[in-house]
Scaffold this active site. Structure first.
Site, PDB file in Angstrom:
ATOM      1  N   MET A 201       0.841  -1.176   0.000  1.00 10.45           N
ATOM      2  CA  MET A 201       0.000   0.000   0.000  1.00 10.45           C
ATOM      3  C   MET A 201       0.887   1.239   0.000  1.00 10.45           C
ATOM      4  O   MET A 201       1.316   1.698   1.049  1.00 10.45           O
ATOM      5  CB  MET A 201      -0.909  -0.011   1.230  1.00 10.45           C
ATOM      6  CG  MET A 201      -1.692   1.260   1.379  1.00 10.45           C
ATOM      7  SD  MET A 201      -2.792   1.264   2.783  1.00 10.45           S
ATOM      8  CE  MET A 201      -1.680   1.719   4.089  1.00 10.45           C
ATOM      9  N   PRO A 202       1.202   1.806  -1.145  1.00 10.55           N
ATOM     10  CA  PRO A 202       1.997   3.028  -1.169  1.00 10.55           C
ATOM     11  C   PRO A 202       1.235   4.200  -0.557  1.00 10.55           C
ATOM     12  O   PRO A 202       0.036   4.384  -0.787  1.00 10.55           O
ATOM     13  CB  PRO A 202       2.245   3.275  -2.651  1.00 10.55           C
ATOM     14  CG  PRO A 202       2.055   1.968  -3.306  1.00 10.55           C
ATOM     15  CD  PRO A 202       1.003   1.273  -2.490  1.00 10.55           C
ATOM     16  N   TYR A 203       1.960   4.976   0.228  1.00  6.10           N
ATOM     17  CA  TYR A 203       1.443   6.207   0.808  1.00  6.10           C
ATOM     18  C   TYR A 203       2.388   7.310   0.370  1.00  6.10           C
ATOM     19  O   TYR A 203       3.595   7.232   0.608  1.00  6.10           O
ATOM     20  CB  TYR A 203       1.410   6.102   2.330  1.00  6.10           C
ATOM     21  CG  TYR A 203       1.229   7.431   3.026  1.00  6.10           C
ATOM     22  CD1 TYR A 203      -0.022   8.007   3.140  1.00  6.10           C
ATOM     23  CD2 TYR A 203       2.320   8.103   3.558  1.00  6.10           C
ATOM     24  CE1 TYR A 203      -0.186   9.230   3.768  1.00  6.10           C
ATOM     25  CE2 TYR A 203       2.160   9.322   4.185  1.00  6.10           C
ATOM     26  CZ  TYR A 203       0.903   9.877   4.290  1.00  6.10           C
ATOM     27  OH  TYR A 203       0.751  11.089   4.906  1.00  6.10           O
TER      28      TYR A 203
ATOM     29  N   HIS B  68      -2.457   5.652  -1.694  1.00  7.86           N
ATOM     30  CA  HIS B  68      -2.987   6.761  -0.898  1.00  7.86           C
ATOM     31  C   HIS B  68      -2.068   7.957  -1.067  1.00  7.86           C
ATOM     32  O   HIS B  68      -0.848   7.836  -0.891  1.00  7.86           O
ATOM     33  CB  HIS B  68      -3.072   6.374   0.574  1.00  7.86           C
ATOM     34  CG  HIS B  68      -3.987   5.215   0.807  1.00  7.86           C
ATOM     35  ND1 HIS B  68      -5.299   5.384   1.144  1.00  7.86           N
ATOM     36  CD2 HIS B  68      -3.774   3.885   0.717  1.00  7.86           C
ATOM     37  CE1 HIS B  68      -5.865   4.194   1.274  1.00  7.86           C
ATOM     38  NE2 HIS B  68      -4.954   3.267   1.009  1.00  7.86           N
TER      39      HIS B  68
END
Length: 72
Positions: A1-3, A40
């Site tokens: 999940m890249p932020y 995100h």
């Protein structure tokens, strides 16, 4: 999940921010094979008085450079 956290001075329009989000998302999909739903992105508008640049607060630096170049 890249932020991804993007911090900018508050000069970008909503359309520009939308384009930034789309560009970053597209890049992470292409480069990392992520789905858009996994990505995100937070854009934070940081007032120039809260941002330092070249040893000065950014608002003071801009004012000084505007004065030096004859712009008000």
């Amino acid at each position: 999940m890249p932020y991804v956290n993007v911090q900018i001075t508050p000069a970008a329009s909503r359309d520009q921010k939308r384009a930034i989000v789309a560009d970053i998302t597209r890049s992470l999909v292409e480069r990392l094979g992520k789905t858009p739903e996994q990505i995100h992105i937070v854009i934070q508008d940081v007032e120039e008085e809260n941002w330092g640049f070249a040893g000065q607060l950014t608002d003071e630096w801009r004012a000084q450079n505007a004065k030096a170049s004859g712009k008000s």
